[in-house]
Design a protein around this motif. Structure first.
Motif, mmCIF file in Angstrom:
data_model
loop_
_atom_site.group_PDB
_atom_site.id
_atom_site.type_symbol
_atom_site.label_atom_id
_atom_site.label_comp_id
_atom_site.label_asym_id
_atom_site.label_seq_id
_atom_site.Cartn_x
_atom_site.Cartn_y
_atom_site.Cartn_z
ATOM 1 N N GLU A 88 0.826 -1.217 0.000
ATOM 2 C CA GLU A 88 0.000 0.000 0.000
ATOM 3 C C GLU A 88 0.858 1.265 0.000
ATOM 4 O OE1 GLU A 88 -3.050 -0.392 2.907
ATOM 5 O OE2 GLU A 88 -3.589 1.723 2.848
ATOM 6 N N LYS A 91 -5.050 9.646 5.931
ATOM 7 C CA LYS A 91 -4.009 8.614 5.833
ATOM 8 C C LYS A 91 -3.837 7.894 7.169
ATOM 9 C CE LYS A 91 0.012 11.289 7.240
ATOM 10 N NZ LYS A 91 1.300 11.887 6.922
ATOM 11 N N GLU A 113 3.374 16.060 5.953
ATOM 12 C CA GLU A 113 2.374 16.904 5.307
ATOM 13 C C GLU A 113 2.763 18.367 5.432
ATOM 14 O OE1 GLU A 113 -0.157 15.289 3.959
ATOM 15 O OE2 GLU A 113 0.193 13.353 4.914
ATOM 16 N N ASN A 161 -10.451 1.550 3.535
ATOM 17 C CA ASN A 161 -9.797 2.830 3.281
ATOM 18 C C ASN A 161 -8.294 2.609 3.105
ATOM 19 O OD1 ASN A 161 -9.772 5.714 3.086
ATOM 20 N ND2 ASN A 161 -8.875 5.764 5.138
ATOM 21 N N ARG A 162 -7.805 2.864 1.910
ATOM 22 C CA ARG A 162 -6.385 2.635 1.618
ATOM 23 C C ARG A 162 -5.688 3.946 1.271
ATOM 24 N NH1 ARG A 162 -5.935 -2.792 1.200
ATOM 25 N NH2 ARG A 162 -7.785 -3.944 0.550
ATOM 26 N N LEU A 163 -4.370 3.953 1.466
ATOM 27 C CA LEU A 163 -3.587 5.150 1.150
ATOM 28 C C LEU A 163 -3.823 5.602 -0.282
ATOM 29 C CD1 LEU A 163 0.035 4.746 2.547
ATOM 30 C CD2 LEU A 163 -1.627 6.530 3.078
ATOM 31 N N ASN A 164 -3.884 4.657 -1.192
ATOM 32 C CA ASN A 164 -4.004 5.000 -2.602
ATOM 33 C C ASN A 164 -5.452 5.158 -3.033
ATOM 34 O OD1 ASN A 164 -3.903 2.163 -2.002
ATOM 35 N ND2 ASN A 164 -4.142 1.787 -4.181
ATOM 36 N N ASP A 165 -6.386 4.933 -2.117
ATOM 37 C CA ASP A 165 -7.800 5.086 -2.449
ATOM 38 C C ASP A 165 -8.547 5.442 -1.168
ATOM 39 O OD1 ASP A 165 -10.176 5.139 -3.747
ATOM 40 O OD2 ASP A 165 -10.348 2.975 -4.028
ATOM 41 N N GLN A 166 -8.497 6.722 -0.837
ATOM 42 C CA GLN A 166 -9.033 7.128 0.460
ATOM 43 C C GLN A 166 -10.545 7.346 0.373
ATOM 44 O OE1 GLN A 166 -7.115 9.851 3.030
ATOM 45 N NE2 GLN A 166 -5.063 9.366 2.335
ATOM 46 N N VAL A 167 -11.275 6.243 0.368
ATOM 47 C CA VAL A 167 -12.737 6.335 0.276
ATOM 48 C C VAL A 167 -13.323 7.014 1.506
ATOM 49 C CG1 VAL A 167 -13.131 4.395 -1.252
ATOM 50 C CG2 VAL A 167 -12.872 3.982 1.181
ATOM 51 N N GLU A 227 -3.175 2.322 -11.461
ATOM 52 C CA GLU A 227 -2.485 2.796 -10.279
ATOM 53 C C GLU A 227 -0.998 2.810 -10.553
ATOM 54 O OE1 GLU A 227 -4.545 2.159 -6.411
ATOM 55 O OE2 GLU A 227 -4.623 0.162 -7.263
ATOM 56 N N THR A 246 -5.971 4.596 7.426
ATOM 57 C CA THR A 246 -5.850 3.624 6.339
ATOM 58 C C THR A 246 -5.384 2.259 6.835
ATOM 59 O OG1 THR A 246 -3.578 4.335 5.956
ATOM 60 C CG2 THR A 246 -5.289 5.380 4.606
ATOM 61 N N SER A 247 -5.579 1.260 5.988
ATOM 62 C CA SER A 247 -5.108 -0.087 6.330
ATOM 63 C C SER A 247 -3.598 -0.084 6.525
ATOM 64 C CB SER A 247 -5.522 -1.080 5.250
ATOM 65 O OG SER A 247 -5.267 -0.560 3.966
ATOM 66 N N ARG A 248 -2.883 0.763 5.763
ATOM 67 C CA ARG A 248 -1.430 0.864 5.945
ATOM 68 C C ARG A 248 -1.106 1.332 7.363
ATOM 69 N NH1 ARG A 248 3.784 -0.535 5.331
ATOM 70 N NH2 ARG A 248 5.155 1.249 5.595
ATOM 71 N N LEU A 274 2.068 2.251 -3.504
ATOM 72 C CA LEU A 274 1.080 2.716 -4.477
ATOM 73 C C LEU A 274 0.899 4.212 -4.253
ATOM 74 C CD1 LEU A 274 -1.559 -0.132 -4.167
ATOM 75 C CD2 LEU A 274 -0.136 0.362 -6.155
ATOM 76 N N CYS A 275 0.770 4.929 -5.338
ATOM 77 C CA CYS A 275 0.681 6.380 -5.208
ATOM 78 C C CYS A 275 -0.485 6.758 -4.292
ATOM 79 C CB CYS A 275 0.489 7.033 -6.575
ATOM 80 S SG CYS A 275 0.389 8.809 -6.440
ATOM 81 N N ARG A 276 -0.144 7.517 -3.270
ATOM 82 C CA ARG A 276 -1.127 7.931 -2.274
ATOM 83 C C ARG A 276 -2.111 8.923 -2.858
ATOM 84 N NH1 ARG A 276 1.530 10.967 2.589
ATOM 85 N NH2 ARG A 276 -0.563 11.804 2.748
ATOM 86 N N GLU A 277 -3.298 8.914 -2.347
ATOM 87 C CA GLU A 277 -4.221 9.991 -2.683
ATOM 88 C C GLU A 277 -3.837 11.234 -1.891
ATOM 89 O OE1 GLU A 277 -8.565 9.755 -4.114
ATOM 90 O OE2 GLU A 277 -8.406 8.529 -2.327
ATOM 91 N N TYR A 324 -7.187 14.505 3.218
ATOM 92 C CA TYR A 324 -6.323 13.363 2.909
ATOM 93 C C TYR A 324 -5.180 13.267 3.915
ATOM 94 C CZ TYR A 324 -8.766 13.075 -1.542
ATOM 95 O OH TYR A 324 -9.726 12.938 -2.504
ATOM 96 N N ALA A 325 -4.731 14.450 4.401
ATOM 97 C CA ALA A 325 -3.602 14.462 5.326
ATOM 98 C C ALA A 325 -3.961 13.753 6.635
ATOM 99 C CB ALA A 325 -3.167 15.897 5.600
#
Lengths: 557, 514
Positions: free
Chosen positions: A161, B387, A432, B495-501, A296, B390-392, A164-167, B383-384
C-alpha cells in the motif's frame, strides 16, 4: 489558446537567452526581488556529462591506442534500465561473466535520482504503472523491491500500500486555483463533457479489445500488441489527425490528450503517432466507470531510482562508471570475439575489451557512432528517429507554498503551461508540512528537437532556473522565498519520440549481428520502464540461450 | 421620510428640520461602532489576544475619527453632496469589511495593511460626516443646542450598537451578515439624505446611481454571506475567544462561555469541557478493560492531555507516549490554566513522554511495543488526516502492538456518518485486527463511536477504575449494542492510502447534517 502560446514563447525565449525576455522572466519570478538577475538561492546544472558524450562526435578517440586488453563474457554498453536489466537477468541465471559500461558516474540513465537532507528525489523517470497484464520480469523486479507482497486466491498480485501512489494523486491549476484531477471540469460545456465521456468510452473499449490471437490491442511492452490492420493504420497518422477524424474538437479534451503525449513521449499532438497517443490511454486497465481512472502507479520518493539501485546490485563490482565505450566491432566470424574500446575517463586511458557477446543498451543516435558498421554506413532507420529534449529541475523548499483550492498532490499540473508541472518527492514518505522537494518536468515539444536541444544546452543555470520560476509562479507566487536550492538536469536526448511511422520503422527488425545484441526502449517501442526492461531481459536471454544455459524465460508474453 | 418643508428665501436653500438629521447621526454612529466591533472581534478571533486587538482597534478607530474631522475643514463647497458621498463610501467599505478581512486573512503579508486600512477608512469617513452634518444644520439651530444634540445622538447610537452587537447581532447574524446589514443601513441613510438635502446636493442622478450600485453589491453579499466566509467558524464568535493561534499545522481556537470552554481545530469542535469526560472515559477505559496488561501505553493524537488524564487513573501504567503533530497544542495543554485545570496537568506526569511528530512517520521508526494504543485523531476531513485511518497505518500500529495488546480508535459518529464508521471497522479488519465497535452519547457531538481492535478476539471484562462519571460496569456491555439506525453496514470498502474512500464518504455524510 492565446495563453498557451504566450507562455510557451515565454519559456522558450528565456531559454534562448534573449536578454530582455529572460530578464523579464527573472523579474517576474523573483517577484519584487531587487536584483533582476540575482536569484535568491543556490543551485547548479547537474549531469549528464554532455561534453564526454560529445567526444563521440569527432571520432578523435578512434585513433587512440589501447593501454591494455580485458576479456569478459558479455560486455553491456550502457547502464540505463535496459543495460541494468540485462545484468539483472544474467545474475538471476547465476551468470556473472559480464561487465556494464557507462559514461556517467552513476548508473541509471534517465532514471537516475538524487538526495539531500530533505528527501530523495528523481532526476527523470519516477513511476511504474501497476502491470495491466502478467509480466514475469516486471513482477520479479517489483517483488524484489518489496512492492509485490503476495498474491490473492486468484493469483492476482497484491501491492504494498505504501508504494502505491497515495491519494491525492493529481491536481490541475486551472483559472486561478487548484482543482482535483487532470481534466478541467469547472466551466466545461455540455459538449465538452459529452466528448470526454465518448473519448473515455472509446479508450475503455480499446483497452479491453483483444485480437484473434488473444493479444491486447495496446499492450505493454508494445511488441505484445495486436497487429490488426485497423490498429496498425493508426501509426500512419498523427494524434491530432486521429482526434479530428473521431470528431474530438473540445479544447479541454485536446488539452488532455496532448498532456498525455507530452507527459509520456515529449511530443505534442501534431508530433505523436496516433498509435502511441491512443496507447497512453488504452494500455491501462479500463476504468470501472467513466470517471474513474483505474490504473495505479507504484512510486517512491527517488522515483525509479529505487529500481535502479535494486538492478544495480546485480552489477555490483561489475560496473565500470565514467567509462565511454566508443567503438564496438562485431565478431567477423563465429567464435571470434566482439572487440570494444573504452575510454576510462578517470584515468584518461583507452582499454580494449574482447567479449564473446555485447549488448548495445544505448539510444540509437549514440549506438550509430559506436557500432563500427553503422559508423561506416549510417543505418536507414536513423533518418526517421528523433529524440525529445527535456529539462528536469529539483526545487528544495524550506516550507510548502501557501495556496488555495485542492491540496498538494503527487502530480501537480499547470493547465496554462507547456511544462508538465511538478511531482512532490515527499508525497509517499508522508510529512504533510515543512520542507519538501518539487521535481519539475519540462519536455520541449513545440519546435524541432535539434533546435530546442541547442537552446537547452546553451542555456545557463540562471536562464533555466528563471524559466522554471516564471512558469511555476503562475500558481505559486511565494516560491522564490521558499526555495533553498534549485538544481537542473538538461536531457538533450531524454527519449525517442514516437512520431507517425515509429512502429513500422525498420529498427523494429534489428537482429543481433556478429555477437552484438541491441537493447533499448527506442526500438519501435515507447519510452517506458517496462519497454527498457523487456529489451534488456530479452537480449540477456538470447545470449544465455546462445551459450546453452538452461533457464526459464522471464520475458513478458 | 424627511419632507423638508419650509419657505425658501430667494437664492437660499430651504431651512432643514433638525429632527431627521439627528436620526441620521444616531444611525451613522451605530453603524460606525458596529464596524469597529466587527473588526475587533475578527482580529481577536483570527489573531488571538483580544485585549490587544480591541485596544488597537479602538485606538486606531478613534484617531481616524479625528482625522476625518480634521479633513472636513477642506470641504468648502457642496457640503451636502460630500456628506452623501461619504455615506455611500462608508456603506461600501464598512459593509464589506468582514468579508474583506476574511479574505485578507489567508495572506499573512496582506492582512495587517488591509485590516488597518479598513479601520482608518471607516473611521475617517465617519469622522468626516458628523462635522459636515453640523455645518448643514448651522443657522437652523442655536449652536449650543446643535452641539449638544448632535453629540447626544452620536453617543446614543454608539450605546445602541454596543448593546445590540453582542446580544443580538453576533449570535443571530454572525459577523459577515452583521457587517453587510449595517452597510445596507448606511446605504439607506445615503438614499434618505439625498431626499433630505435635495435642495443642496446638486443633480441627484449620479448619487442615486452610486447608492443603488452599492446597495446591489451589499444585497448580493448578504445573500451569499455563508459562502463568502465558507468557514464553519462563524458560529463560534458568539463566545469569548481565549486562544486563537495559527500554527504551521492547524488553526487552534479556544472559546469560553458560561457553560465552560471549547477547543476547535481548523473550525471543528474537539471537546467541550462540559461533557468531554463522557468522550474520554469512553475512549480510554474499555481498552483497559479488554487488555490483559497495560504497562506501556501510546496515545496518537489527543494533545489536549485529556485522554492521558484518564489513562493515569490506571496505576499499573508505567509509561505513556503521547504523539501529537503540533507542539503548540501540547504546549497549550501543558501550560494554559484552563487546560491544566481540566487535564489535571496530566502531560506533566513523569510517566508521560510527549513526541511532536506525524504519527505515520513516528510509528515506522518507533522501536517499542505497546500494550494499549489509543488513537484519537481529528475526523478524516482531509487526505492528510485520512491517511491515519488507512489499512497501511493500522498495519503499522499492529506491528507496534504487543500480541495481546488492544487498540481503541475514535471513529466518528455512527449516526451522522454511519458508513464512515463502518469503513473504519472494515479497514481495521483488513489490517488483520478483530474488532469490537461501541458508541456513547456525547451531547456536544451526538452519538459517538469507537472501535476496539486486537490481533486476538476482544473480550471486554467488567473492570473499571473508581470514580468514573459516565461509565459503570453495568453500563459497559450496553455500549456495544447498535440500534437499527447505526447498525453495521457490511458492504463497505477498505480505506487505503491509494484510495481514500473514507475522506469522500465522510464529507458526503456530514453534508447531510450541515
Amino acid at each position: 489558446m492565446e495563453a498557451l502560446r504566450l507562455s510557451r514563447r515565454d519559456a522558450i525565449a528565456s531559454l534562448a537567452g534573449l536578454p530582455a525576455l529572460s530578464a523579464l522572466a527573472a523579474a517576474l519570478s523573483a517577484c519584487g526581488k531587487k536584483d533582476i538577475r540575482g536569484l535568491p538561492f543556490d543551485g547548479r546544472i547537474v549531469g549528464p556529462d554532455v561534453a564526454r558524450g560529445h567526444l563521440l562526435r569527432t571520432g578523435d578517440l578512434l585513433s587512440r591506442p589501447a593501454v591494455r586488453t580485458e576479456r569478459v563474457g558479455t560486455a553491456i554498453v550502457g547502464a540505463g534500465i535496459s543495460g541494468l536489466s540485462a545484468a539483472w537477468r544474467f545474475a538471476r541465471a547465476l551468470d556473472t561473466d559480464f561487465r556494464v559500461y557507462d559514461l556517467e558516474e552513476a548508473a541509471g540513465g534517465t532514471a537516475i535520482s538524487g538526495a539531500n537532507d530533505v528527501s530523495a528525489f528523481p532526476w527523470g523517470a519516477h513511476y511504474v504503472p501497476v502491470p495491466a497484464s502478467p509480466n514475469r520480469a516486471l513482477e520479479a523486479v517489483l517483488e524484489e523491491a518489496g512492492a509485490l507482497i503476495g498474491r490473492d486466491a486468484s493469483g492476482a498480485p497484491e501491492w504494498a500500500e505504501e508504494m502505491l501512489c497515495r491519494e491525492p494523486e493529481e491536481r490541475l491549476f486551472f483559472g486561478y486555483t487548484w482543482r482535483p484531477g487532470l481534466y478541467p471540469r469547472d466551466g466545461a460545456s455540455h459538449d465538452d463533457l459529452v466528448q470526454l465521456a465518448r473519448f473515455q468510452r472509446e479508450m475503455n473499449v480499446l483497452a479491453a479489445r483483444k485480437d484473434s490471437k488473444g493479444r491486447r490491442a495496446f499492450a505493454i511492452p508494445t511488441r505484445l500488441s495486436s497487429d490488426d490492420a485497423d490498429l496498425a493504420a493508426l501509426d500512419r497518422i498523427t494524434m491530432a489527425e486521429w482526434m479530428r477524424t473521431r470528431g474530438y474538437t473540445s479544447p479541454r479534451l485536446l488539452w488532455l490528450a496532448e498532456y498525455g503525449c507530452r507527459d509520456d513521449f515529449g511530443t505534442n499532438l501534431e508530433g505523436t503517432s496516433a498509435w502511441a497517443g491512443v496507447h497512453y490511454h488504452a494500455s491501462r486497465l479500463p476504468g470501472e466507470d467513466d470517471d474513474e481512472d483505474a490504473s495505479e502507479f507504484l512510486t517512491w520518493p527517488e522515483g525509479n531510482g529505487r529500481l535502479v539501485a535494486l538492478l544495480a546490485k546485480s552489477a555490483a563490482g561489475r560496473l565500470s562508471a565514467s567509462s565511454l565505450v566508443f567503438d564496438v566491432v562485431p565478431a567477423p566470424k563465429p567464435g571470434a570475439p566482439v572487440r570494444l574500446r573504452v575510454l576510462d575517463a578517470a584515468r584518461n586511458e583507452v582499454v580494449a575489451v574482447e567479449a564473446r557477446h555485447a549488448i548495445l543498451a544505448l539510444p540509437k543516435f549514440a549506438a550509430a557512432r559506436v557500432f563500427a558498421p553503422w559508423r561506416a554506413a549510417p543505418p536507414a532507420f536513423l533518418a526517421d528517429m528523433s529524440w525529445a529534449p527535456w529539462l528536469v529541475a529539483n526545487l528544495t523548499l524550506a516550507a510548502r507554498p501557501e495556496e488555495k483550492g485542492f491540496p498538494l498532490a503527487w502530480d501537480n499540473v499547470l493547465h496554462d503551461s507547456r511544462s508538465l508541472g511538478y511531482v512532490v518527492a515527499t508525497h509517499q514518505s508522508g510529512p504533510e508540512h515543512g520542507p519538501t522537494v518539487f521535481t519539475y518536468y519540462q519536455p520541449f515539444t513545440d519546435e524541432a528537437p535539434a533546435a530546442a536541444r541547442a537552446k537547452l544546452l546553451g542555456a545557463s543555470w540562471e536562464d533555466l532556473a528563471s524559466a522554471v520560476l516564471a512558469d511555476l509562479s503562475k500558481a505559486h507566487r511565494d516560491l522564490p522565498d521558499l526555495i533553498t536550492r534549485l538544481d537542473v538536469v538538461r536531457w538533450g536526448h531524454a527519449m525517442a519520440r514516437p512520431t507517425p511511422g515509429f512502429l513500422s520503422n525498420s529498427v523494429r527488425h534489428l537482429a543481433p549481428s556478429g555477437g552484438v545484441h541491441f537493447a533499448h526502449a527506442d526500438s519501435a517501442s515507447l519510452p517506458l520502464f517496462e519497454e527498457a526492461q523487456d529489451a534488456g531481459v530479452r537480449a540477456a536471454e538470447a545470449i544465455l540461450a546462445a551459450r546453452g544455459v538452461r533457464f526459464a524465460s522471464l520475458a513478458a508474453g | 421620510m424627511g419632507n423638508g418643508e419650509g419657505s425658501a428665501g430667494p437664492g437660499a436653500a430651504p431651512a432643514l428640520r433638525p429632527g431627521p438629521v439627528y436620526l441620521a447621526v444616531l444611525l451613522i454612529a451605530s453603524c460606525g461602532l458596529v464596524y469597529e466591533l466587527v473588526a475587533g472581534t475578527l482580529a481577536s478571533y483570527l489573531l488571538g489576544d483580544s485585549v490587544t486587538q480591541f485596544s488597537l482597534v479602538i485606538g486606531v478607530y478613534l484617531s481616524s475619527l479625528g482625522l476625518g474631522a480634521f479633513l472636513s475643514r477642506y470641504v468648502e463647497r457642496g457640503v451636502a453632496r460630500r456628506f452623501v458621498e461619504a455615506e455611500i463610501a462608508v456603506a461600501l467599505v464598512g459593509g464589506l469589511s468582514a468579508p474583506m478581512l476574511f479574505f485578507a486573512f489567508s495572506s499573512p503579508r496582506w492582512f495587517p495593511p488591509v485590516f488597518y486600512g479598513v479601520i482608518v477608512a471607516i473611521g475617517a469617513l465617519v469622522g468626516l460626516e458628523i462635522p459636515l452634518l453640523m455645518r448643514l444644520l448651522k443657522g437652523t439651530v442655536i449652536f449650543r443646542d446643535l452641539v449638544a444634540q448632535v453629540l447626544t445622538f452620536d453617543y446614543l447610537g454608539s450605546l445602541a450598537a454596543s448593546i445590540l452587537f453582542p446580544l443580538v447581532l453576533l449570535p443571530r447574524l454572525g459577523l459577515t451578515r452583521t457587517s453587510v446589514l449595517f452597510g445596507l443601513l448606511n446605504a439607506a441613510v445615503a438614499f434618505w439624505s439625498i431626499r433630505l438635502f435635495r435642495d443642496r446636493v446638486g443633480p441627484p442622478g449620479g448619487l442615486f446611481a452610486r447608492a443603488g450600485i452599492v446597495t446591489a453589491i451589499l444585497l448580493a453579499a448578504f445573500v451569499v454571506a455563508d459562502r463568502l466566509t465558507a468557514v464553519a467558524e462563524e458560529n463560534q464568535y458568539a463566545d469569548e475567544v481565549v486562544v486563537a493561534r495559527t500554527t504551521p499545522y492547524q488553526r487552534i481556537v479556544v472559546t469560553r462561555n458560561r457553560a465552560g470552554f471549547q477547543l476547535f481545530l481548523n473550525g471543528h469542535l474537539q471537546f467541550s469541557s462540559v461533557d468531554e469526560y463522557r468522550y474520554h472515559e469512553a475512549l480510554v477505559h474499555p481498552a483497559f478493560a479488554a487488555a490483559p496488561r497495560a504497562r506501556r501505553v501510546a496515545v496518537l493524537g489527543g494533545g489536549d492531555g485529556l485522554a492521558v488524564r484518564e489513562i493515569l487513573k490506571h496505576p499499573e501504567v508505567e509509561s505513556v507516549t503521547l504523539v501529537d503533530l503540533d507542539p503548540a497544542m501540547t504546549h497549550l495543554a501543558t501550560t494554559h490554566p484552563l487546560f491544566l485545570a481540566l487535564n489535571g496537568g496530566s502531560l506533566r506526569s513523569p510517566k508521560v513522554r510527549v513526541v511532536n511528530e506525524d504519527a505515520m512517520i513516528w510509528i515506522e521508526k518507533e522501536p517499542d511495543l505497546f500494550d494499549v494504543v489509543l488513537i484519537d485523531f481529528p475526523d478524516p476531513t482531509s487526505y492528510a488526516v485520512g491517511k491515519l485511518y488507512t489499512s497501511r497505518f493500522y498495519s503499522l500500529v499492529k506491528r507496534k502492538l504487543d500480541p495481546e495488546g488492544v487498540v481503541c480508535v475514535q471513529s466518528t459518529s455512527p449516526l451522522f456518518a454511519r458508513r464512515s464508521f463502518w469503513i473504519v471497522d472494515a479497514t481495521l479488519r483488513a489490517a488483520g485486527f478483530s474488532t469490537r465497535p461501541y458508541h456513547i452519547a456525547v451531547p456536544s457531538f451526538g452519538d459517538w463511536g469507537f472501535i476496539l481492535a486486537s490481533a486476538k478476539p476482544v473480550e471486554v471484562r467488567p473492570r473499571l477504575p473508581e470514580g468514573l462519571r459516565a461509565l459503570s460496569t453495568e453500563l459497559l456491555p450496553s455500549l456495544f449494542v447498535f440500534g437499527p439506525d447505526v447498525a453495521r453496514i457490511d458492504d463497505v470498502p477498505v480505506n487505503r492510502l491509494n484510495d481514500q474512500v473514507l475522506v469522500r464518504t465522510y464529507e458526503g455524510e456530514w453534508k447531510r447534517f450541515d
